[in-house]
Write an enzyme that holds these catalytic residues in place. Structure first.
Site, PDB file in Angstrom:
ATOM      1  N   ASP A 157       0.860  -1.171   0.000  1.00 49.40           N
ATOM      2  CA  ASP A 157       0.000   0.000   0.000  1.00 49.40           C
ATOM      3  C   ASP A 157       0.911   1.240   0.000  1.00 49.40           C
ATOM      4  O   ASP A 157       2.138   1.142   0.122  1.00 49.40           O
ATOM      5  CB  ASP A 157      -0.954  -0.022   1.203  1.00 49.40           C
ATOM      6  CG  ASP A 157      -2.169   0.875   0.961  1.00 49.40           C
ATOM      7  OD1 ASP A 157      -2.152   1.674   0.000  1.00 49.40           O
ATOM      8  OD2 ASP A 157      -3.151   0.783   1.729  1.00 49.40           O
TER       9      ASP A 157
HETATM   10  C1  BGC Z   1      -5.024   3.248   0.254  1.00 43.41           C
HETATM   11  C2  BGC Z   1      -5.235   2.202  -0.808  1.00 43.41           C
HETATM   12  C3  BGC Z   1      -5.122   2.816  -2.171  1.00 43.41           C
HETATM   13  C4  BGC Z   1      -3.789   3.510  -2.289  1.00 43.41           C
HETATM   14  C5  BGC Z   1      -3.528   4.092  -3.657  1.00 43.41           C
HETATM   15  C6  BGC Z   1      -3.816   4.107   0.006  1.00 43.41           C
HETATM   16  O1  BGC Z   1      -3.785   5.205   0.842  1.00 43.41           O
HETATM   17  O2  BGC Z   1      -4.934   2.616   1.510  1.00 43.41           O
HETATM   18  O3  BGC Z   1      -6.475   1.577  -0.629  1.00 43.41           O
HETATM   19  O4  BGC Z   1      -5.305   1.828  -3.160  1.00 43.41           O
HETATM   20  O5  BGC Z   1      -3.732   4.540  -1.331  1.00 43.41           O
HETATM   21  O6  BGC Z   1      -4.279   5.197  -3.920  1.00 43.41           O
END
Ligand code: BGC
Length: 770
Positions: A294
């Site tokens: 993530d």
């Molecule tokens: C989130 C994810 C997301 C990623 C990319 C993160 O802050 O937890 O769910 O896919 O950002 O945008």
């Protein structure tokens, strides 16, 4: 152009290599695994270590960012082969420009993979995922995902950070909005439907499917105290029986990638957890795709306290991470760590190979611009057909929580007072994580009501109050540019106007609840009720004595005990998406009837959290129907039961369940039993009911839940009509992970329950004989 020409002059050999690669790929792509292995193997032979590490790097281009990361010089990095993909960039022409840099200006011309958070739609936004879950309609969910893929792929996106299948039993956690609710069986069905809708048959032979990325692996929905990003501490039994199944279902459906979660598991962050990413995911579940972290997941492990930047990068790679989202630590430390003997080149090879394989499967080597088609983008994004489907599915997701005296559906041509700031906001309709939405487009609920109310209706509008009184909330509700108009009047002035309008009306439609960014990432709440300013307004409207319909925006299971007691009709619309305004009007005026059922339990107050239907019995269970008995498991101040149980939802007709019969009262593991109940439409309108089947294992080698969903069917009946609804029970529905985490069923007594929600059920017993 200049730069590109220069590079062509300097590296004619590189261009020759590239054409060779492309020719080879054109002949082989889409073919057998051995062909892919050969192609990727050949390519990797030509790659330097730096280029391999580059494939494992996923920076953000800065178009839309989350978190704190800053990026610059992306183009230079792409040319140097330091970038494997990019994400959250919108538009086919923009993406193809960037792709051109990778293909034409990097040494080997390896195409980039472009990702995006297409969580509940691209430009045509569907209900938030929790709302999609409330449809209990797997065809509709698959259809949603296919439409999302069609639009996103027309715009250059071939990889979505969805489905999010984190089970959550904690409505304080704002990301319940993005998930599938509290149930592993329903959640697994949704996981499969979404992956199928995004990926189709997994061949990516056309250009209207994109690769799914299942997230957040794992247990992200169980943070302590419901606070986002917080620690998770859970037994293995709970993981395997409750939280893991939807991820596993998505993997079994062929999801091409998986995202690891921010939280720790048994003291090791998921991003560095080898047991999770290698033993469970790759060895037990045989996942063959690639793992991405993530956002800044690797560098955040420094704050978690498990090492410095180099150490956490090494741990992530060693655990099984293939791609580093945004932190850039692989780029900085992997080469040095190989020299120092801390990781092996083999680990880099494996990670790089998996990423190249994903690109190969998507068809990017054959045609790096496969998903960048401005013509398709013009024709296939935000189409009337997609909007019609979004309207239908939105209406299907709404849950009618209460409807005293059949106040709904409303008659046309009446005097209606619409109240609430959110009734007149199109930008609020999509809800959280609507990255590609055009917030100027959605029709407001007010406008849709005006259009549907009838020619002789008199519709007034008043804002009524702010969203909430001054608090951290009021400042944090406007991310992604969704801003409510500046409020210049006081709440008292606005409420006075609303009351005046209410008094002159036949019915009040109060459009209240959470606004868009009060759920989603980093939007945890300790009070999960309607925000204070609006609650005050609702109480004032109630005092007018006029019938009030509460149209509730909710990004989570909410606590609304006062509303349940006093307000005659409550329609929960979640965040309904681009076509949500019309969908609300369709339901309010009875063009269609509600049919949503709650995918999670709604508590009476936040003190009951976590509350969920598939709990254990304990040694001192409270007798059914009682509030409190001394020395039983209960509360002094509130009953154990929820306000609205899992699976609950009303419609404009009524249904009766009768005559539950089993084909036999005993079965062997290789046999089956059919459970049949009669469902009758006892009301005066056509209606759709989701019939639910639960099973209880009465006694086991470990304690078992008081009931578990094991089947559901949607049935539409005319008034007075009956249907026999059957479910087949096989051994696979009776299995669970025992103390040794062996997946097995155990002989003994079982109870089957069938009903319209998890509480009101008929039951019958049978024995599993071994
Ligand atoms: C989130 C994810 C997301 C990623 C990319 C993160 O802050 O937890 O769910 O896919 O950002 O945008």
């Amino acid at each position: 152009m200049k730069g590109r020409n220069k590079i062509r002059k300097i590296m004619p050999a590189a261009v020759a290599v590239l054409s060779l690669i492309l020719t080879v790929s054109c002949n082989s792509e889409g073919g057998k695994k051995s062909e892919m292995d050969g192609f990727v193997g050949n390519l990797m032979k030509k790659m330097t270590l730096e280029e391999k590490i580059g494939q494992m790097n996923l920076p953000t281009a800065g178009d839309i960012t989350t978190g704190q990361a800053k990026n610059s010089n992306i183009a230079e990095a792409i040319k140097k082969g330091e970038v494997g993909g990019l994400f959250n960039i919108k538009g086919a022409s923009k993406i193809s420009e960037i792709q051109k840099i990778a293909v034409k200006e990097s040494r080997l011309g390896i195409p980039l993979i472009f990702g995006m958070d297409v969580i509940h739609g691209y430009e045509t936004v569907f209900p938030i995922p929790l709302g999609l879950a409330a449809t209990w309609d797997m065809k509709a969910i698959e259809e949603y995902a296919h439409i999302a893929a069609t639009e996103a792929t027309a715009s250059g996106i071939c990889w979505t950070f969805s489905p999010m299948v984190d089970i959550s039993r904690d409505p304080r956690w704002g990301r319940v909005a993005e998930g599938i609710g509290e149930d592993p069986f329903l959640g697994s069905a949704i996981a499969r439907a979404m992956v199928k809708g995004y990926q189709g048959d997994n061949t990516f032979s056309g250009n209207d499917r994109m690769m799914a990325c299942v997230k957040h692996f794992a247990l992200y929905g169980a943070p302590v105290a419901g606070r986002d990003y917080n620690t998770v501490d859970m037994s293995r039994s709970m993981m395997y029986n409750i939280y893991f199944p939807p991820y596993k279902a998505a993997v079994e459906q062929g999801a091409g990638s998986i995202m690891c979660s921010f939280n720790e598991i048994d003291g090791i962050p998921a991003t560095a957890n080898k047991w999770l990413l290698t033993d469970v995911l790759r060895k037990q579940w045989r996942f063959g795709g690639f793992v991405v972290t993530d956002y800044t997941g690797i560098s955040e492990m420094i704050a978690h306290g498990i090492g410095n930047a180099q150490e956490v990068a090494v741990k992530a790679l060693g655990a099984g991470v293939d791609m580093d989202m945004v932190s850039g630590e692989f780029l900085k430390y992997v080469k040095r760590s190989i020299k120092e003997g801390k990781v092996s080149e083999k680990e880099v090879d494996e990670a790089c190979r998996r990423i190249l394989e994903a690109k190969y499967k998507l068809g990017l080597f054959k045609d790096p611009y496969k998903f960048c088609n401005p013509d398709r983008e013009k024709k296939e994004v935000y189409t009337p057909g997609h909007m019609a489907e979004a309207r239908k599915i939105a209406a299907e997701s709404f849950v009618l929580l209460k409807n005293e005296g059949n106040l709904l559906p409303l008659k046309q041509n009446r005097k209606i007072a619409v109240v609430g700031l959110m009734a007149n906001s199109g930008a609020n309709m999509p809800g959280t994580w609507s990255v590609a939405a055009d917030f100027s487009k959605p029709k407001t609920i007010l406008k849709a009501i005006r259009e549907a109310a009838g020619r002789n209706a008199k519709v007034t509008y008043s804002e009524g109050s702010r969203i909430c009184l001054d608090s951290a909330l009021s400042k944090n509700i406007t991310s992604f540019g969704k801003i409510f108009p500046d409020i210049t009047r006081s709440d008292a002035q606005m409420t006075a106007e609303a009351i005046k309008n209410a008094k002159n009306a036949d019915v009040v439609i109060a459009v209240l609840g959470e606004c868009s960014e009060m759920s989603g990432e980093c939007s945890s709440r300790t009070n999960t009720g309607i925000p204070d300013a609006q609650e005050n307004l609702l109480k004032a409207l109630y005092k007018t004595g006029k019938p009030v319909v509460l149209v509730l925006f909710a990004g989570r299971p909410m606590t609304i005990p006062w509303e349940d007691k006093h307000i005659p009709s409550i329609l929960n619309i979640w965040f309904p998406g681009s076509a949500g305004g019309d969908a609300v009007a369709d339901i309010l005026f009875g063009k269609t009837a509600p049919q949503g059922k709650l995918p999670s339990t709604w508590p009476r107050n936040t003190g009951q959290i976590p509350i969920f239907y598939n709990h254990k019995n304990t040694g001192r269970p409270l007798e059914k129907g009682k509030w409190f008995t001394k020395f039983r498991s209960n509360y002094l101040d509130v009953p154990n039961s929820p306000l609205y149980p899992f699976g609950y939802g009303l419609t404009y007709t009524t249904f009766a369940y009768s005559n539950l019969k089993l084909s036999s009262d005993g079965m062997k593991p290789d046999g089956s039993i059919t459970a049949t109940a009669t469902l009758t439409n006892t009301g005066s309108r056509t209606g759709t009911e989701t019939v639910q089947m639960y099973i209880r294992d009465m006694s086991g080698s470990v304690t078992r839940p008081v009931k578990e969903l094991k089947g559901f069917k949607k049935v539409t009946l005319e008034p007075g009509e009956s249907e026999q609804v059957s479910f087949e029970i096989t051994d696979s529905l009776l299995k669970f992970y025992n103390y040794d985490l062996k997946y097995t069923s155990e002989p003994g007594d079982f109870k089957i329950m069938i009903g319209g929600n998890s509480e009101d059920v008929l039951s019958a017993d049978f024995i599993l004989k071994k």
